[in-house]
Design a protein around this motif. Structure first.
Motif, PDB file in Angstrom:
ATOM      1  N   LEU A 138       5.325   1.668  -5.737  1.00  0.00           N
ATOM      2  CA  LEU A 138       4.985   0.183  -5.002  1.00  0.00           C
ATOM      3  C   LEU A 138       4.017   0.670  -3.874  1.00  0.00           C
ATOM      4  O   LEU A 138       2.779   0.036  -3.672  1.00  0.00           O
ATOM      5  CB  LEU A 138       6.072  -0.459  -4.548  1.00  0.00           C
ATOM      6  CG  LEU A 138       6.739  -1.338  -5.392  1.00  0.00           C
ATOM      7  CD1 LEU A 138       7.776  -2.238  -4.561  1.00  0.00           C
ATOM      8  CD2 LEU A 138       5.431  -2.345  -6.113  1.00  0.00           C
ATOM      9  N   SER A 139       4.128   1.714  -2.998  1.00  0.00           N
ATOM     10  CA  SER A 139       3.279   2.049  -1.811  1.00  0.00           C
ATOM     11  C   SER A 139       1.874   2.099  -2.281  1.00  0.00           C
ATOM     12  O   SER A 139       1.005   1.946  -1.368  1.00  0.00           O
ATOM     13  CB  SER A 139       3.893   3.219  -1.142  1.00  0.00           C
ATOM     14  OG  SER A 139       5.023   2.927  -0.709  1.00  0.00           O
ATOM     15  N   ALA A 140       1.670   2.552  -3.481  1.00  0.00           N
ATOM     16  CA  ALA A 140       0.509   2.997  -3.963  1.00  0.00           C
ATOM     17  C   ALA A 140      -0.309   1.621  -4.478  1.00  0.00           C
ATOM     18  O   ALA A 140      -1.636   1.806  -4.694  1.00  0.00           O
ATOM     19  CB  ALA A 140       0.430   4.075  -5.165  1.00  0.00           C
ATOM     20  N   THR A 141       0.419   0.529  -4.712  1.00  0.00           N
ATOM     21  CA  THR A 141      -0.337  -0.476  -5.545  1.00  0.00           C
ATOM     22  C   THR A 141      -0.200  -1.791  -4.608  1.00  0.00           C
ATOM     23  O   THR A 141      -0.661  -2.872  -4.884  1.00  0.00           O
ATOM     24  CB  THR A 141       0.537  -0.725  -6.836  1.00  0.00           C
ATOM     25  OG1 THR A 141       1.692  -1.067  -6.491  1.00  0.00           O
ATOM     26  CG2 THR A 141       0.418   0.417  -7.689  1.00  0.00           C
ATOM     27  N   VAL A 142       0.224  -1.829  -3.344  1.00  0.00           N
ATOM     28  CA  VAL A 142       0.232  -2.953  -2.618  1.00  0.00           C
ATOM     29  C   VAL A 142      -0.215  -2.636  -1.173  1.00  0.00           C
ATOM     30  O   VAL A 142      -0.415  -1.561  -0.835  1.00  0.00           O
ATOM     31  CB  VAL A 142       1.881  -3.523  -2.299  1.00  0.00           C
ATOM     32  CG1 VAL A 142       2.261  -3.993  -3.672  1.00  0.00           C
ATOM     33  CG2 VAL A 142       2.433  -2.685  -1.494  1.00  0.00           C
ATOM     34  N   SER A 143      -0.734  -3.752  -0.641  1.00  0.00           N
ATOM     35  CA  SER A 143      -1.309  -3.379   0.707  1.00  0.00           C
ATOM     36  C   SER A 143      -0.491  -3.690   2.004  1.00  0.00           C
ATOM     37  O   SER A 143      -0.670  -3.452   2.905  1.00  0.00           O
ATOM     38  CB  SER A 143      -2.669  -4.241   0.871  1.00  0.00           C
ATOM     39  OG  SER A 143      -2.447  -5.714   0.688  1.00  0.00           O
ATOM     40  N   SER A 144       0.633  -4.318   1.612  1.00  0.00           N
ATOM     41  CA  SER A 144       1.563  -4.856   2.541  1.00  0.00           C
ATOM     42  C   SER A 144       2.821  -5.112   1.844  1.00  0.00           C
ATOM     43  O   SER A 144       2.808  -5.480   0.717  1.00  0.00           O
ATOM     44  CB  SER A 144       1.187  -5.937   3.557  1.00  0.00           C
ATOM     45  OG  SER A 144       0.759  -7.043   2.796  1.00  0.00           O
ATOM     46  N   PHE A 145       3.970  -5.297   2.747  1.00  0.00           N
ATOM     47  CA  PHE A 145       5.378  -5.969   2.179  1.00  0.00           C
ATOM     48  C   PHE A 145       5.824  -7.091   3.142  1.00  0.00           C
ATOM     49  O   PHE A 145       5.485  -7.365   4.212  1.00  0.00           O
ATOM     50  CB  PHE A 145       6.393  -4.756   2.430  1.00  0.00           C
ATOM     51  CG  PHE A 145       6.266  -3.716   1.369  1.00  0.00           C
ATOM     52  CD1 PHE A 145       6.847  -3.560   0.345  1.00  0.00           C
ATOM     53  CD2 PHE A 145       5.362  -2.571   1.747  1.00  0.00           C
ATOM     54  CE1 PHE A 145       6.891  -2.715  -0.656  1.00  0.00           C
ATOM     55  CE2 PHE A 145       5.198  -1.365   0.756  1.00  0.00           C
ATOM     56  CZ  PHE A 145       6.051  -1.622  -0.586  1.00  0.00           C
ATOM     57  N   ALA A 146       6.687  -7.938   2.445  1.00  0.00           N
ATOM     58  CA  ALA A 146       7.338  -8.899   2.772  1.00  0.00           C
ATOM     59  C   ALA A 146       8.687  -8.597   2.856  1.00  0.00           C
ATOM     60  O   ALA A 146       9.277  -8.526   1.868  1.00  0.00           O
ATOM     61  CB  ALA A 146       6.703 -10.464   2.300  1.00  0.00           C
ATOM     62  N   VAL A 147       9.597  -9.077   3.923  1.00  0.00           N
ATOM     63  CA  VAL A 147      11.031  -8.935   3.726  1.00  0.00           C
ATOM     64  C   VAL A 147      11.766  -9.976   4.119  1.00  0.00           C
ATOM     65  O   VAL A 147      11.473 -10.633   5.400  1.00  0.00           O
ATOM     66  CB  VAL A 147      11.606  -7.692   4.499  1.00  0.00           C
ATOM     67  CG1 VAL A 147      12.864  -7.474   4.668  1.00  0.00           C
ATOM     68  CG2 VAL A 147      11.058  -6.622   4.270  1.00  0.00           C
TER      69      VAL A 147
END
Length: 668
Positions: A138-147
């Motif tokens: 996932l870290s290679a395909t998104v620019s940020s995370f929401a939790v």
């Protein structure tokens, strides 16, 4: 001592405005530059250098910089933003069906983890196995995370643990839902968090661009950003909570309108390149939307002015429906790069393509339309599908005509996805081009606008006739359509304020007859009970006709073109914190919010701790957001009904609000 000068900057979809403002004498100087999305610092420096030159003052005269922006609003209206990964703690897949969360998520990835808390802050065991398995890819395909965690507003422990794990492995920005709202309603809080995560890179680039420019120019002063409720926050806090800058530009324009006109009661309408924003001033104050701002069709948990934002502006797409006996025009909601603006930079290429298409006897579907990269950093193009990547590589920094770019109908959907990611601009005729053809605007390339409208006028309606006899006739039709759609959205906003939102001016026959001043035995009339304040660079060319259609007095202040930038520097810092007390069983009181949950056995002690915690946290937040000497007020709401003759505490809420003017640099 010399007068403190405040520098207000507003970065919109088309223009970046700058204002030098004195708290004693008002606007000292103002300037505009085109917003440069590939490098926002270029547009910012262009506007600020121009305003400094006009004012003839040294940079040392500036003691505060404040920024408002419509970039976040525009991104949500247009469905743009970075690709974000959503982590749901303690939720079930069915929860995605609530509050439009699944629709907002689209094709972005989501991970469900066991865990979360109950209403009193007690935890269910957290299991991060699924997260650990998915993170490397996932870290290679998104620019940020929401939790988003279940009841995280009562106990944020699981959100914090998940955030720390994601940061440790991915090194990407992470937004937690408890950082954005203290309100209950998990799916809507998750939606707000997801939208925030998508905006992180965009707002980070904007603030970073501004900071780099200020550093290079030796302007070492506090920097603020306007929130959606009109209050100011520090740039550092805006980077963490960019969702709070949705409606930043509109909120700043409302503050600016009140300051410029002195009118306490008015309808304020601000037309930009992408959107029209409408709000009502009552007794000098805008109403806040207690249910959360609605932008791009999504109701968020962001407290903002009760501003209604519509995808209608000077750069709106002109949609021509030529299937009926008479052609119908509709504008928006997408923003296109005007032909006249693109040709101001790439004139030779644009003119050659438009002239080639005009020479053809055949009317092609994609004629008069171009694609060009927005120029955002390459890493934001991560995660493209093979067909998207292939098309993206054929589009460069110079506009390419769609009739040569698209070789099959499936590629149109692929192109739309690239536009949705904010990687590509579509370029075609807009109301701004129509205004150039009519001679009411002249800042860009009029000939490209004329060629584009001439091409569009060739389209045949259902009766086989061209939709317009000339570029000038079509330009008049487009401007008339903008006038009517603007009147519709302004009236819709006002009817909603009156509690009559069920009336749709665009569909109502009586409203249509009234706006068209149709004669008949029964005649309908509409008018506003207060003036219409028109804001925006193009306000003078649009709003007199709109106000006349609505039967309202038209007010266009002298500095209507930079009202947002003025509003950015005359506002206040304001922060609110709510702390809760609940009683899960007799003799036990749990204090939650603004920190870890605390269990006490005495109600008054719990209330006292909640008050202290709310006040302390609000003052801390206000100072963190840049307030100089914040003052604090406290409100209490205690829900404790009598049950079988005994008082039962359900919930007590203590809300502290700290506010004050921002700190300024005192060394002049």
């Amino acid at each position: 001592m010399a007068d403190h000068l405040l520098l207000g900057i507003d970065t919109g979809g088309t223009y970046t405005d700058a204002v030098l403002f004195s708290e004693t004498t008002g606007v000292v100087a103002k300037a505009k530059a085109l917003t440069t999305r590939h490098d926002l610092a270029v547009g910012i420096s262009g506007a600020v250098e121009a305003v400094l030159k006009e004012a003839r003052v040294p940079v040392t005269a500036i003691s505060l910089v404040s920024l408002s922006t419509t970039l976040a609003t525009n991104a949500l209206v247009e469905g743009q933003g970075g690709r974000a990964g959503l982590v749901m703690i303690g939720f079930a897949p069915d929860d995605l069906k609530r509050d439009g969360l699944a629709e907002a998520l689209g094709s972005d990835p989501v991970i469900f983890l066991p865990g979360g808390h109950n209403v009193h802050g007690n935890e269910n065991p957290l299991d991060m196995t699924a997260l650990d398995a998915a993170l490397p890819e996932l870290s290679a395909t998104v620019s940020s995370f929401a939790v988003a965690g279940y009841f995280a507003v009562r106990n944020p422990a699981h959100e914090l643990r998940v955030r720390d794990r994601i940061r440790e492995i991915s090194k990407l920005p992470v937004t937690c839902s408890h950082e954005l709202s203290s309100k209950l309603g998990g799916p809507r809080r998750a939606l707000t968090t997801l939208l925030n995560a998508r905006l992180v890179s965009m707002i980070d680039r904007l603030i970073g661009a501004c900071e780099r420019y200020l550093e290079q120019r030796g302007i070492h002063v506090p920097m603020m950003v306007v929130r959606g409720d009109g209050a100011l926050i520090s740039a550092a806090e805006a980077r963490l909570r960019p969702i709070e800058t949705i409606l930043s530009g509109p909120a700043a324009s409302l503050v600016g309108a009140r300051h410029l006109t002195g009118r306490d009661d008015a309808v304020v309408s601000d037309i930009g390149g992408t959107t029209t924003d409408v709000a009502v001033l009552d007794q000098g104050r805008p109403r806040l939307d207690a249910d959360g701002a609605v932008v791009g069709g999504y109701r968020t948990m962001v407290e903002a002015v009760a501003m209604r934002t519509y995808g209608l502006g000077g750069d709106s797409e002109v949609r021509i429906n030529d299937r009926g006996l008479a052609a119908r025009l509709d504008l928006g909601p997408r923003r296109f790069l005007p032909l006249s603006l693109a040709a101001a930079v790439h004139g030779e290429v644009m003119h050659a393509a438009l002239e080639r298409q005009l020479r053809s006897q055949h009317v092609a579907r994609n004629e008069g339309r171009f694609a060009v990269r927005t120029g955002v950093p390459e890493h934001l193009a991560s995660g493209l599908q093979p067909q998207e990547q292939a098309l993206y590589e054929r589009i460069g920094a110079v506009p390419v005509a769609l009739d040569t770019l698209l070789t099959n109908t499936l590629q149109k959907a692929t192109l739309d996805r690239l536009v949705g990611r904010g990687l590509v601009h579509l370029c075609a005729i807009t109301p701004s081009d129509a205004m150039h053809v009519l001679g009411r605007q002249n800042q860009w390339d009029r000939e490209a606008a004329r060629l584009g409208l001439e091409l569009a006028a060739r389209a045949k309606d259902g009766s086989g006739r061209p939709i317009a006899g000339s570029a000038t006739e079509l330009a008049g039709m487009i401007v008339d359509r903008l006038t009517r759609q603007s009147a519709d959205v302004i009236m819709a906003a006002c009817l909603a304020e009156d509690g009559a939102g069920a009336i749709d001016p665009a569909e109502s026959l009586p409203v249509d007859r009234a706006l068209q001043r149709m004669r008949g035995i029964v005649q309908f009339r509409v008018h506003l009970d207060r003036p219409l304040i028109g804001l925006g660079a193009s306000a003078p060319v649009y709003y007199p006709a709109i106000a006349a259609m609505l039967g309202a007095e038209s007010i266009i202040p002298t500095d209507a073109d930079v009202a947002n930038a003025i509003g950015a520097v005359v506002g206040q810092v304001r922060e609110s914190i709510t702390v809760f007390v609940t009683s899960p069983e007799e003799g036990l009181f749990i204090v939650g919010g603004a920190g870890e949950s605390v269990r006490l056995v005495d109600e008054e002690a719990a209330f006292s701790l909640a008050r202290e915690r709310a006040i302390s946290a609000a003052l801390h937040a206000a100072r963190l957001s840049g307030a100089d000497e914040p003052a604090v007020t406290l409100t209490e709401a205690i829900d404790a009904p009598e049950v079988e003759g005994r008082r039962k505490l359900v919930e007590a809420r203590f809300t502290a609000t700290a506010s004050g003017r921002p700190r300024i640099a005192l060394e002049l």
